[in-house]
Scaffold this motif. Structure first.
Motif, PDB file in Angstrom:
ATOM      1  N   GLY A  71      43.929   0.235  -9.057  1.00  0.00           N
ATOM      2  CA  GLY A  71      45.203   0.307  -9.757  1.00  0.00           C
ATOM      3  C   GLY A  71      45.391  -0.866 -10.697  1.00  0.00           C
ATOM      4  O   GLY A  71      44.528  -1.753 -10.810  1.00  0.00           O
ATOM      5  N   PRO A  72      46.528  -0.900 -11.401  1.00  0.00           N
ATOM      6  CA  PRO A  72      46.810  -2.009 -12.310  1.00  0.00           C
ATOM      7  C   PRO A  72      46.816  -3.349 -11.581  1.00  0.00           C
ATOM      8  O   PRO A  72      47.158  -3.427 -10.404  1.00  0.00           O
ATOM      9  CB  PRO A  72      48.207  -1.674 -12.861  1.00  0.00           C
ATOM     10  CG  PRO A  72      48.341  -0.201 -12.673  1.00  0.00           C
ATOM     11  CD  PRO A  72      47.587   0.129 -11.417  1.00  0.00           C
ATOM     12  N   ALA A  73      46.424  -4.411 -12.293  1.00  0.00           N
ATOM     13  CA  ALA A  73      46.362  -5.744 -11.689  1.00  0.00           C
ATOM     14  C   ALA A  73      47.760  -6.216 -11.305  1.00  0.00           C
ATOM     15  O   ALA A  73      48.698  -6.133 -12.096  1.00  0.00           O
ATOM     16  CB  ALA A  73      45.723  -6.721 -12.662  1.00  0.00           C
ATOM     17  N   GLU A  74      47.887  -6.695 -10.079  1.00  0.00           N
ATOM     18  CA  GLU A  74      49.156  -7.223  -9.588  1.00  0.00           C
ATOM     19  C   GLU A  74      49.180  -8.752  -9.618  1.00  0.00           C
ATOM     20  O   GLU A  74      50.228  -9.369  -9.743  1.00  0.00           O
ATOM     21  CB  GLU A  74      49.381  -6.744  -8.148  1.00  0.00           C
ATOM     22  CG  GLU A  74      49.389  -5.239  -7.979  1.00  0.00           C
ATOM     23  CD  GLU A  74      50.703  -4.612  -8.390  1.00  0.00           C
ATOM     24  OE1 GLU A  74      51.647  -5.364  -8.650  1.00  0.00           O
ATOM     25  OE2 GLU A  74      50.776  -3.369  -8.451  1.00  0.00           O
ATOM     26  N   VAL A  75      48.010  -9.372  -9.464  1.00  0.00           N
ATOM     27  CA  VAL A  75      47.874 -10.831  -9.444  1.00  0.00           C
ATOM     28  C   VAL A  75      46.635 -11.180 -10.258  1.00  0.00           C
ATOM     29  O   VAL A  75      45.664 -10.415 -10.247  1.00  0.00           O
ATOM     30  CB  VAL A  75      47.726 -11.359  -7.993  1.00  0.00           C
ATOM     31  CG1 VAL A  75      47.659 -12.886  -7.974  1.00  0.00           C
ATOM     32  CG2 VAL A  75      48.868 -10.872  -7.108  1.00  0.00           C
ATOM     33  N   ASP A  76      46.655 -12.298 -10.992  1.00  0.00           N
ATOM     34  CA  ASP A  76      45.439 -12.718 -11.693  1.00  0.00           C
ATOM     35  C   ASP A  76      45.005 -14.100 -11.218  1.00  0.00           C
ATOM     36  O   ASP A  76      45.690 -14.744 -10.418  1.00  0.00           O
ATOM     37  CB  ASP A  76      45.616 -12.680 -13.212  1.00  0.00           C
ATOM     38  CG  ASP A  76      46.670 -13.646 -13.715  1.00  0.00           C
ATOM     39  OD1 ASP A  76      46.683 -14.810 -13.268  1.00  0.00           O
ATOM     40  OD2 ASP A  76      47.475 -13.247 -14.568  1.00  0.00           O
TER      41      ASP A  76
END
Length: 584
Positions: free
Chosen positions: A264-269
């Motif tokens: 899924g889309p990145a939540e934390v980088d």
């Protein structure tokens, strides 16, 4: 005639063997440690031992060409340098070349292979929820199973020898079992994008390295046909994926099989990770674990994603740590982790835990880089230069010894022994510093060691000349040795301090190989002080008690006649002046 001071200094003068015993014990201990550690020679830098040179080119993102600037390039250099040095690679060089290139030189040696891999993984680090995963290479499946294929007993499979689970760092009972699966893949993807194709079309679709979260059904079809065992496909998968979109990814599981993922889309980088470290957890029996500490903003983001996963708001209660499109770990979560830290436990060993910790700590780069070239550097040229340098050093040392023999005669025995002691200390310490702090001997460092010969010889000459000055004034050898020492000591300390200060400044303000020269120069300068104080002075004190030197033998180098000594001046009391009186 002057006599040595009484009391404490007189005691030190009468027992010089104590200082000699101390420095000999130090040499024996260092030599024993050198052989015990198995590192009997100094580690060599890339110019002497060979290695790998990697050229990386910064690639601007669409519409953001201005991101390639000096600030971001310097930041990237700093992160890459910490990456490779975090693996224990000695004397790795990372420096910019031109406007958009970075050159990384990694010497041949321990962990250089891991360093080559990690320095090439230059994309940003993301934490993404896992929507689907299974072993790649077999028949594609559009929906995930609670337990990935190839994992026995329903246990999760992960990257690089781990079956990880993310727990609170202070948790006492980490586990490696997944919880139940939540929503279907299609539902999860629809939550992030609007479908534009029927799921029945997936069999007609073909996989593409460039994936997008705009079409869930197409992404599922690409996932079903994706083969992560294909090196060409694996090298480009997810390259064009944006942080806010779902994507495909590949990674290896504990059995060495390639695993494929829908993420899924990145939540934390990576910028949200403050630090990470590999820790041997003996309290819970979890073995090697990776502990992460987040920034304030990262803690909130991480709490949010783990809360969603734990509440089955994703098809799997699992997130993937993705670096350069590769899944480097995919831990499970049981609960929301709200403490600003987490511990990833699983079947880690020390190396895999340290590699993951390095990626988490140093994984976020401000720019995206591509490997332009990777070449192997041979040590042939450096070896020839080293031989030439050693020959020049040997010639210089021979000339110094010849000068000492001709000019100081028997006194040169003290200087030659002092040089040998200094060389023994320098060699053993350099050998031990390799495994201890990653010090590697390169050509500039060899030059620094050769320059140190002159600095060390200069200290002996200063002391010898002070002693001879005292003899010229009419004193015998034993008091001359003691009276000359305080004045010579001050001169030696001032001279060595200036040399050490120059080396320290050079080490701080320079980069690359020049730092090797500065480090060696500073180290040998410190050792010069140790040798002069604990060996040269005590040895000369002992020799002054021997008749050969004390009597001023013509071959001792301390012959009063040859030195033009004058008889000591004897002071006599002047008669008082006559008092004149006037007659009344």
């Amino acid at each position: 005639m002057a006599t040595p001071k009484k009391g404490r200094s007189a005691s030190a003068q009468s027992k010089p063997w104590r200082s000699l015993a101390l420095i000999l014990i130090a040499i024996a201990a260092l030599t024993g440690g050198m052989f015990a550690s198995g590192h009997t020679t100094p580690r060599l830098g890339i110019d002497l031992a060979g290695g790998t040179s990697i050229t990386l080119r910064a690639v601007p993102e669409a519409g953001n060409e201005s991101a390639i600037n000096k600030t971001n390039m310097d930041t990237a250099v700093s992160i890459m340098e910490r990456r490779v040095n975090g693996l224990g690679v000695s004397e790795a060089e990372v420096q910019t070349q031109g406007r958009d290139n970075i050159v990384v030189n990694i010497p041949k040696g321990t962990n250089s292979e891991q360093a080559r891999k990690q320095v090439g993984t230059t994309a940003k680090l993301y934490f993404r929820p896992v929507i689907a995963t299974e072993v790649s290479g077999g028949k594609g499946a559009a929906s995930p199973s609670p337990s990935p294929t190839g994992s026995p007993s329903g246990e999760p499979s992960g990257k690089a020898t781990d079956k990880p689970e993310a727990t609170d760092k202070n948790s006492a009972s980490p586990s490696a079992s997944p919880t139940t699966q939540g929503r279907a893949v299609t539902d999860a993807l629809k939550a992030d994008a609007t479908p534009s194709a029927s799921a029945s079309d997936k069999a007609k679709a073909s996989p593409s390295p460039s994936t997008s979260g705009d079409d869930p059904s197409k992404l599922q079809a690409q996932y079903a046909a994706l083969d992560c065992t294909d090196t060409k496909t694996r090298s480009t998968i997810g390259d064009n994926a944006k942080a806010g979109e779902s994507t495909l990814a590949c990674g290896q599981n504990a059995q060495g099989q390639w695993q494929k993922y829908i993420l899924g889309p990145a939540e934390v980088d990576g910028t949200d990770v403050d630090k990470a470290q590999a820790v041997l957890n003996t309290q819970t029996g979890a073995g090697w674990t990776v502990q992460m500490d987040f920034t304030d903003g990262g803690a909130k983001k991480f709490a949010a994603i783990t809360g969603k996963l734990a509440q089955n708001q994703s098809p799997q209660n699992q997130f993937a740590i993705v670096l350069d499109g590769d899944v480097v770990s995919d831990p499970y979560v049981r609960q929301a982790l709200t403490g600003g830290n987490a511990e990833i436990s699983g079947n880690f060993n020390q190396q895999s835990a340290q590699e993951l910790a390095n990626m988490l700590t140093y994984g976020a780069l401000p720019l995206t880089f591509k490997v332009d070239s990777m070449t192997t550097v041979t040590a042939a040229l450096g070896g020839d230069q080293l031989r030439a340098g050693l020959i020049a050093g040997a010639i210089g040392l021979a000339l110094v010894v010849l000068y000492l023999l001709v000019y100081y005669r028997g006194l040169s025995f003290v200087a030659i022994l002092s040089l040998l002691v200094s060389a023994a200390l320098t060699y053993t310490i350099m050998s031990l510093l390799g495994p201890a702090i990653g010090f590697a001997l390169n050509l500039p460092a060899v030059c620094g060691a050769i320059v140190a010969i002159g600095i060390t010889a200069d200290s002996f000459i200063v002391y010898f000349e002070r002693v001879r000055d005292e003899i010229r004034e009419g004193r015998t050898l034993r008091p001359a040795v003691e009276r000359a020492w305080p004045r010579a000591r001050r001169t030696i300390l001032v001279s060595d301090f200036v040399s050490f200060l120059a080396a320290a400044v050079l080490f701080i303000v320079t980069v690359g190989k020049v730092r090797g020269f500065a480090f060696t120069l500073g180290l040998t300068t410190l050792l010069d002080v140790v040798v002069v104080f604990l060996f040269t002075k005590p040895l000369l004190t002992l020799l002054a008690r021997r008749n050969f030197f004390a009597s001023g033998h013509k071959w001792s180098g301390l012959d009063p006649k040859s030195l033009g000594a004058q008889p000591p001046l004897r002071r006599t009391r002047r008669p008082s002046a006559p008092v004149e009186t006037k007659e009344a």
